[in-house]
Design an enzyme around this catalytic site. Structure first.
Site, mmCIF file in Angstrom:
data_model
loop_
_atom_site.group_PDB
_atom_site.id
_atom_site.type_symbol
_atom_site.label_atom_id
_atom_site.label_comp_id
_atom_site.label_asym_id
_atom_site.label_seq_id
_atom_site.Cartn_x
_atom_site.Cartn_y
_atom_site.Cartn_z
ATOM 1 N N ASP A 53 0.822 -1.215 0.000
ATOM 2 C CA ASP A 53 0.000 0.000 0.000
ATOM 3 C C ASP A 53 0.852 1.260 0.000
ATOM 4 O O ASP A 53 2.066 1.210 0.221
ATOM 5 C CB ASP A 53 -0.903 0.015 1.244
ATOM 6 C CG ASP A 53 -1.992 -1.027 1.131
ATOM 7 O OD1 ASP A 53 -2.371 -1.371 -0.008
ATOM 8 O OD2 ASP A 53 -2.451 -1.523 2.181
ATOM 9 N N TYR A 111 6.559 -10.057 6.844
ATOM 10 C CA TYR A 111 6.468 -8.601 7.016
ATOM 11 C C TYR A 111 7.039 -8.218 8.369
ATOM 12 O O TYR A 111 7.002 -9.019 9.318
ATOM 13 C CB TYR A 111 5.004 -8.139 6.999
ATOM 14 C CG TYR A 111 4.397 -7.991 5.634
ATOM 15 C CD1 TYR A 111 4.488 -6.803 4.934
ATOM 16 C CD2 TYR A 111 3.696 -9.046 5.050
ATOM 17 C CE1 TYR A 111 3.918 -6.653 3.682
ATOM 18 C CE2 TYR A 111 3.112 -8.904 3.795
ATOM 19 C CZ TYR A 111 3.229 -7.703 3.120
ATOM 20 O OH TYR A 111 2.660 -7.563 1.887
#
Lengths: 245, 245
Positions: A53, A111
């Site tokens: 994003d 992540y």
């Protein structure tokens, strides 16, 4: 036509995320396709292991693209690094079999969400850390991760709207480390829903700050209700670290 | 009126250096004096251990200022960190005797010049490293440092013009470390002339790249001729690390 796999880094701060959107080229994918198409003399598409994003970083994003150029792998990497902006870099490049696809073949992804719990964040790392005032209880956060690991319906931990697609994912591990006031939440899973890492991190943080109980996790799984989970933490603290195939 | 010593960090990228210049407030000193004067309700001056140039960073710059406010040291640090820009931070604060002066009392300073000798610099550290293509010979560079250590006239290693002031300085140590393609040159000395660290680093780098001989150092000391020394490396690789009193 050869199929190339590349491992890439980017500081996402000034981009609208990975995915090319129409004519706006202010995306990582847009920057890559512009340079690759210039290199190949015709339109080249690039597939990443997944979108990141707006504002999210990558230390080990993986992508693949197909093209026919009379250049060695090193020459291609050098060309890309020369023409890409300074906040995007190719770390490695490798020719792969024709069928390799960065997204479809990804087995798991890691992540990291980084929180700086000092009075003022390190000025040199401020673009890659989320800054808070108060040190959370790391042991409570670690305890809570046990309820998240495994195969669950993570809809309540995502910003996914109504969907017929499965929202079941498997989290393989969550490691939390605190070092000199900097907390790193490292999550490996087979796939992640929209905003899932940021909402899980926000929920863990609120547990650590004693703003919510560990048991809320079970309620979120059962209800699949996003409003019961913690805040979506800001993009700047998130980075895609590794993609495994 | 109390005298406060503060240790500060800044990413110098977007500033015209430490020193306030007339009405332009785009300097670190200007930012501090604006916030301090607001806090104290009258003009406050701040002295740093020394100027840093445009684009140069600090991880441990020291400064002092005098003011009378009904606030604890922690409250002052909190106020400053709240109102200063995100790329400037106060690390610590301490009340000192009235006579303490950050510049006049400094005994020695440590600077680091960081060179990234990889095809493309780490995107996350690109603002604080100077990027080159070729790995220099670190052993040659270390060998050359031996000639620089000690008390010398460093005029040839500076951008100082004609001056009657002494250009003799003492370098106490130079340590060079290479780790995963990133070279750090760490220099401690009793004082530094204008551009001296960047010119010494440029000379050492050219020795490492075999563009010049180690023996050039003696010629530069003897001649005091700036044109015989290496390039002034760019500001982005330089940081003031520590000031000792």
């Amino acid at each position: 036509m050869k199929n190339y796999k590349i491992v890439i880094q980017y500081e996402g701060t000034r981009y609208n995320g990975w995915q090319r959107q129409g004519n706006t080229s202010n995306t990582i994918q847009g920057k890559f396709e512009d340079v690759l198409s210039k290199m190949a003399g015709k339109t080249v598409e690039i597939n990443a292991s997944g979108r990141t994003d707006a504002g999210v970083h990558a230390r080990g994003q993986v992508a693949n693209f197909k093209c026919a150029v009379d250049m060695t792998e090193d020459e291609i990497a050098e060309y890309l690094n020369h023409y890409l902006p300074k906040d995007i870099a190719v770390i490695s490049i490798e020719e792969m079999p024709e069928r390799f696809h960065a997204r479809l073949n990804a087995k798991s992804k890691t992540y990291e969400y980084v929180i700086c719990a000092k009075q003022k964040s390190d000025v040199f790392n401020r673009r890659t850390q989320y800054n808070i005032d108060e040190m959370p209880d790391i042991e409570l956060m670690k305890e809570a991760t046990k309820l998240l690991i495994g195969k669950h319906d993570f809809k309540g931990f995502s910003s996914v709207g109504r969907t017929k697609k499965s929202t079941v994912r498997t989290i393989n591990s969550i490691d939390i480390e605190e070092k000199a006031g900097v907390i790193t939440i490292r999550i490996n899973g087979n796939g992640f829903l929209y905003n899932m890492v940021r909402i899980i991190s926000g929920t863990l943080l609120e547990i650590g700050l004693r703003k919510r109980e560990i048991s809320c996790i079970e309620h979120i799984f059962e209800s699949r209700d996003r409003t019961l989970a913690g805040d979506t933490l800001p993009a700047e603290g998130l980075a895609l670290i590794e993609v495994l195939y």
